[in-house]
Design a protein around this motif. Structure first.
Motif, PDB file in Angstrom:
ATOM      1  N   ALA A 107       0.659  -1.171  -0.146  1.00  0.00           N
ATOM      2  CA  ALA A 107       0.164  -0.080   0.054  1.00  0.00           C
ATOM      3  C   ALA A 107       0.893   1.235  -0.102  1.00  0.00           C
ATOM      4  O   ALA A 107       0.796   2.148  -0.616  1.00  0.00           O
ATOM      5  N   LYS A 108       1.978   1.169   0.930  1.00  0.00           N
ATOM      6  CA  LYS A 108       2.919   2.241   0.885  1.00  0.00           C
ATOM      7  C   LYS A 108       3.592   2.668  -0.297  1.00  0.00           C
ATOM      8  O   LYS A 108       3.665   3.819  -1.103  1.00  0.00           O
ATOM      9  N   ALA A 109       3.890   1.390  -1.041  1.00  0.00           N
ATOM     10  CA  ALA A 109       4.549   1.590  -2.302  1.00  0.00           C
ATOM     11  C   ALA A 109       3.751   2.010  -3.495  1.00  0.00           C
ATOM     12  O   ALA A 109       4.290   2.905  -4.327  1.00  0.00           O
ATOM     13  N   ILE A 110       2.413   1.698  -3.392  1.00  0.00           N
ATOM     14  CA  ILE A 110       1.433   2.105  -4.696  1.00  0.00           C
ATOM     15  C   ILE A 110       1.213   3.778  -4.159  1.00  0.00           C
ATOM     16  O   ILE A 110       1.288   4.679  -5.014  1.00  0.00           O
ATOM     17  N   ALA A 111       1.092   4.004  -2.995  1.00  0.00           N
ATOM     18  CA  ALA A 111       0.949   5.366  -2.476  1.00  0.00           C
ATOM     19  C   ALA A 111       1.805   6.275  -3.072  1.00  0.00           C
ATOM     20  O   ALA A 111       1.976   7.528  -3.556  1.00  0.00           O
ATOM     21  N   ALA A 112       3.471   5.774  -2.666  1.00  0.00           N
ATOM     22  CA  ALA A 112       4.349   6.649  -3.215  1.00  0.00           C
ATOM     23  C   ALA A 112       4.554   6.723  -4.745  1.00  0.00           C
ATOM     24  O   ALA A 112       4.877   7.601  -5.384  1.00  0.00           O
ATOM     25  N   LYS A 113       4.338   5.541  -5.457  1.00  0.00           N
ATOM     26  CA  LYS A 113       4.022   5.668  -6.773  1.00  0.00           C
ATOM     27  C   LYS A 113       3.130   6.657  -7.248  1.00  0.00           C
ATOM     28  O   LYS A 113       3.341   7.568  -8.385  1.00  0.00           O
ATOM     29  N   LYS A 114       2.038   6.736  -6.681  1.00  0.00           N
ATOM     30  CA  LYS A 114       0.657   7.744  -7.251  1.00  0.00           C
ATOM     31  C   LYS A 114       1.420   9.001  -7.126  1.00  0.00           C
ATOM     32  O   LYS A 114       1.172   9.930  -7.887  1.00  0.00           O
ATOM     33  N   ARG A 115       2.205   9.459  -5.684  1.00  0.00           N
ATOM     34  CA  ARG A 115       2.492  10.831  -5.501  1.00  0.00           C
ATOM     35  C   ARG A 115       3.730  11.116  -6.498  1.00  0.00           C
ATOM     36  O   ARG A 115       3.675  12.256  -6.891  1.00  0.00           O
ATOM     37  N   LEU A 116       4.399  10.141  -6.905  1.00  0.00           N
ATOM     38  CA  LEU A 116       5.565  10.358  -7.854  1.00  0.00           C
ATOM     39  C   LEU A 116       5.033  10.571  -9.231  1.00  0.00           C
ATOM     40  O   LEU A 116       5.413  11.709 -10.090  1.00  0.00           O
ATOM     41  N   THR A 117       3.903   9.835  -9.670  1.00  0.00           N
ATOM     42  CA  THR A 117       3.283  10.256 -10.926  1.00  0.00           C
ATOM     43  C   THR A 117       2.685  11.658 -10.816  1.00  0.00           C
ATOM     44  O   THR A 117       2.640  12.324 -11.954  1.00  0.00           O
ATOM     45  N   SER A 118       1.918  12.106  -9.812  1.00  0.00           N
ATOM     46  CA  SER A 118       1.234  13.175  -9.821  1.00  0.00           C
ATOM     47  C   SER A 118       2.283  14.266  -9.910  1.00  0.00           C
ATOM     48  O   SER A 118       2.037  15.288 -10.430  1.00  0.00           O
ATOM     49  N   SER A 119       3.346  14.113  -9.111  1.00  0.00           N
ATOM     50  CA  SER A 119       4.345  15.073  -9.140  1.00  0.00           C
ATOM     51  C   SER A 119       4.821  15.525 -10.520  1.00  0.00           C
ATOM     52  O   SER A 119       5.013  16.436 -10.880  1.00  0.00           O
ATOM     53  N   PHE A 120       5.116  14.202 -11.247  1.00  0.00           N
ATOM     54  CA  PHE A 120       5.598  14.299 -12.624  1.00  0.00           C
ATOM     55  C   PHE A 120       4.522  14.996 -13.415  1.00  0.00           C
ATOM     56  O   PHE A 120       4.780  15.587 -14.339  1.00  0.00           O
ATOM     57  N   PHE A 121       3.388  14.677 -13.249  1.00  0.00           N
ATOM     58  CA  PHE A 121       2.393  15.233 -14.117  1.00  0.00           C
ATOM     59  C   PHE A 121       2.247  16.716 -13.691  1.00  0.00           C
ATOM     60  O   PHE A 121       2.046  17.459 -14.763  1.00  0.00           O
ATOM     61  N   LYS A 122       2.133  17.056 -12.594  1.00  0.00           N
ATOM     62  CA  LYS A 122       2.198  18.610 -12.289  1.00  0.00           C
ATOM     63  C   LYS A 122       3.397  19.417 -12.652  1.00  0.00           C
ATOM     64  O   LYS A 122       3.033  20.571 -13.275  1.00  0.00           O
ATOM     65  N   LYS A 123       4.549  18.643 -12.731  1.00  0.00           N
ATOM     66  CA  LYS A 123       5.708  19.417 -13.318  1.00  0.00           C
ATOM     67  C   LYS A 123       5.660  19.641 -14.780  1.00  0.00           C
ATOM     68  O   LYS A 123       5.749  20.679 -15.370  1.00  0.00           O
ATOM     69  N   GLY A 124       4.957  18.795 -15.402  1.00  0.00           N
ATOM     70  CA  GLY A 124       4.475  18.818 -17.068  1.00  0.00           C
ATOM     71  C   GLY A 124       3.613  20.057 -17.297  1.00  0.00           C
ATOM     72  O   GLY A 124       4.055  20.951 -18.233  1.00  0.00           O
ATOM     73  N   ILE A 125       2.562  19.956 -16.416  1.00  0.00           N
ATOM     74  CA  ILE A 125       1.703  21.458 -16.552  1.00  0.00           C
ATOM     75  C   ILE A 125       2.318  22.580 -16.240  1.00  0.00           C
ATOM     76  O   ILE A 125       2.241  23.489 -17.005  1.00  0.00           O
ATOM     77  N   SER A 126       3.390  22.637 -15.245  1.00  0.00           N
ATOM     78  CA  SER A 126       4.033  24.045 -15.025  1.00  0.00           C
ATOM     79  C   SER A 126       4.930  24.168 -16.182  1.00  0.00           C
ATOM     80  O   SER A 126       5.057  25.537 -16.550  1.00  0.00           O
ATOM     81  N   LEU A 127       5.488  23.307 -16.677  1.00  0.00           N
ATOM     82  CA  LEU A 127       6.428  23.601 -17.938  1.00  0.00           C
ATOM     83  C   LEU A 127       5.596  24.067 -19.103  1.00  0.00           C
ATOM     84  O   LEU A 127       6.112  25.197 -19.901  1.00  0.00           O
ATOM     85  N   ALA A 128       4.361  23.473 -19.288  1.00  0.00           N
ATOM     86  CA  ALA A 128       3.692  24.036 -20.373  1.00  0.00           C
ATOM     87  C   ALA A 128       3.065  25.246 -20.309  1.00  0.00           C
ATOM     88  O   ALA A 128       2.948  26.157 -20.996  1.00  0.00           O
ATOM     89  N   LEU A 129       2.862  25.735 -18.928  1.00  0.00           N
ATOM     90  CA  LEU A 129       2.408  26.975 -18.782  1.00  0.00           C
ATOM     91  C   LEU A 129       3.584  28.039 -18.860  1.00  0.00           C
ATOM     92  O   LEU A 129       3.030  29.210 -19.368  1.00  0.00           O
ATOM     93  N   PHE A 130       4.638  27.613 -18.431  1.00  0.00           N
ATOM     94  CA  PHE A 130       5.837  28.487 -18.702  1.00  0.00           C
ATOM     95  C   PHE A 130       5.978  28.792 -20.195  1.00  0.00           C
ATOM     96  O   PHE A 130       6.442  29.786 -20.453  1.00  0.00           O
ATOM     97  N   SER A 131       5.841  27.743 -20.897  1.00  0.00           N
ATOM     98  CA  SER A 131       5.916  27.962 -22.308  1.00  0.00           C
ATOM     99  C   SER A 131       5.178  28.939 -22.941  1.00  0.00           C
ATOM    100  O   SER A 131       5.362  29.659 -23.926  1.00  0.00           O
ATOM    101  N   GLY A 132       3.675  28.980 -22.427  1.00  0.00           N
ATOM    102  CA  GLY A 132       2.894  30.014 -22.813  1.00  0.00           C
ATOM    103  C   GLY A 132       3.187  31.388 -22.552  1.00  0.00           C
ATOM    104  O   GLY A 132       3.318  32.299 -23.386  1.00  0.00           O
ATOM    105  N   LEU A 133       4.063  31.657 -21.335  1.00  0.00           N
ATOM    106  CA  LEU A 133       4.473  32.713 -21.129  1.00  0.00           C
ATOM    107  C   LEU A 133       5.668  33.171 -21.893  1.00  0.00           C
ATOM    108  O   LEU A 133       5.574  34.394 -22.585  1.00  0.00           O
ATOM    109  N   THR A 134       6.640  32.420 -22.174  1.00  0.00           N
ATOM    110  CA  THR A 134       7.749  32.589 -23.114  1.00  0.00           C
ATOM    111  C   THR A 134       7.213  33.057 -24.326  1.00  0.00           C
ATOM    112  O   THR A 134       7.842  33.446 -25.181  1.00  0.00           O
ATOM    113  N   TYR A 135       6.465  32.023 -24.892  1.00  0.00           N
ATOM    114  CA  TYR A 135       5.978  32.295 -26.157  1.00  0.00           C
ATOM    115  C   TYR A 135       5.266  33.592 -26.551  1.00  0.00           C
ATOM    116  O   TYR A 135       5.747  34.535 -27.536  1.00  0.00           O
TER     117      TYR A 135
END
Length: 371
Positions: free
Chosen positions: A10-38
């Motif tokens: 359960a802890k491993a699954i929760a950790a994996k979900k947190r990692l996936t969520s963090s990766f996903f949110k970082k992608g959103i942040s980068l994409a938003l920043f690309s709109g600013l620099t565009y």
């Protein structure tokens, strides 16, 4: 023993979900920043095309250029110079990061060929259409070109089976409507036929970038996005400068026009300083856009990048209107309203807004599930 094992799982699954969520949110942040620099890239590019020899071409002294040459050859040359400067920045970056050898090796690989295809669609076709539209109708065409999120999301779903649920589709629809709302400010009583043509050409840019966002997101999931952007910018710079501009010059009836104009443009110091800046921010915006797409999907990444529909006119207002003192770059109140609506649309795409009102423990769980 089984209970301990279940707890560990359960802890491993929760950790994996947190990692996936963090990766996903970082992608959103980068994409938003690309709109600013565009938005910054758009402003610097537009400023460059008002300085030096460009001021003569678009001013009273047109150097004997035909209407076709001014509308298409000169505009395509602006895109070509920007992408050439951008390619040089990308190569320098790859050398500094020690990835230039990887760039050369990836050129003939399958992901490399995918990136070349994306570059040819997004650079010579969409990029040139975008600059032509800017010159014909001004910064108001920027939101129209931001229709690319819907195109990228649909293609991502069809070609690569990427996630596109009802909530995300609704958010994309809001972004598209906001783009039209901002773009509608250009349809005034005194709007000329040239303005309407510019709007139509901006739609071509949206189609090209939608396809590029989808394909490039797939390509950068297999190779380093920093290498991918180097392939993209070098391909686009070469294709624009040595294929698109000469072909358009030939269609204008003067086959040697491309060499003459390119020589004058590259030696125009007052303009080149702005093109160097636009080339730099072009690398930054496409690099973060590609990275964001590979991390959170083409539909979401391109939707977040679509914030340039507001940042483009905003930075054009600040740089050309306020700093440059040029008339015609003010933003109507409708554009600000459209920007707020677009931000809300992006929020709906990236998460369930109801999560903002739930308990802290529930937010993490629902966000992980959404990711």
């Amino acid at each position: 023993m089984k209970e301990v094992s279940k707890a560990a799982n359960a802890k491993a699954i929760a950790a994996k979900k947190r990692l996936t969520s963090s990766f996903f949110k970082k992608g959103i942040s980068l994409a938003l920043f690309s709109g600013l620099t565009y938005g910054m890239y758009t402003a610097f590019l537009t400023m460059g095309m008002t300085k030096g020899i460009w001021g003569d071409w678009y001013g009273a002294n047109t150097a004997g250029l035909s209407a076709f040459a001014l509308a298409y050859v000169v505009a395509a040359l602006g895109n070509a110079i920007n992408d050439s400067c951008s390619a040089i920045w990308a190569i320098i970056y790859s050398i500094v990061k020690g990835k230039f050898g990887d760039f050369l090796r990836c050129l003939n690989s399958k992901p490399g060929r995918v990136m070349i295809l994306a570059a040819l669609i997004g650079g010579p076709i969409a990029g040139t259409a975008y600059v032509v539209a800017l010159q014909m109708a001004g910064s108001i065409v920027v939101p129209i070109s931001a229709l690319c999120p819907a195109i990228a999301a649909i293609l991502g779903k069809i070609l690569f089976k990427q996630k596109l649920d009802k909530r995300m589709a609704f958010g994309i629809l809001i972004c598209v409507c906001a783009s039209f709302l901002i773009g509608s400010t250009g349809f005034k009583g005194d709007a000329s036929a040239k303005t309407f043509i510019g709007f139509g050409i901006a739609i071509v840019a949206a189609l090209g970038w939608g396809f590029e966002g989808c394909v490039a997101g797939y390509g950068t999931s297999m190779i380093d996005y920093e290498i991918g952007i180097c392939i993209r910018q070098v391909t686009s710079g070469i294709a624009n400068l040595f294929i698109v501009v000469p072909v358009l010059a030939m269609l204008s009836g003067k086959i040697g026009l491309s060499f003459t104009l390119a020589t004058q443009a590259f030696t125009s110091g007052p303009a080149m300083m702005w093109f160097i800046l636009s080339g730099f921010f072009s690398v930054v915006t496409f690099m973060t856009w590609y990275a964001g797409n590979s991390m959170c999907g083409a539909g979401l990444g391109t939707a977040c990048n679509g914030t340039y529909s507001f940042f483009g006119p905003l930075f054009c207002l600040l740089l050309l209107g306020v700093y440059g003192g040029m008339p015609g770059w003010s933003l109507p109140s409708v554009a600000w309203i459209g920007a707020v609506i677009m931000m809300f649309g992006i929020l709906i795409i990236s998460m369930n807004p109801l999560d903002l009102f739930r308990k802290k423990d529930d937010i993490g769980g629902s966000t992980d599930e959404a990711a």
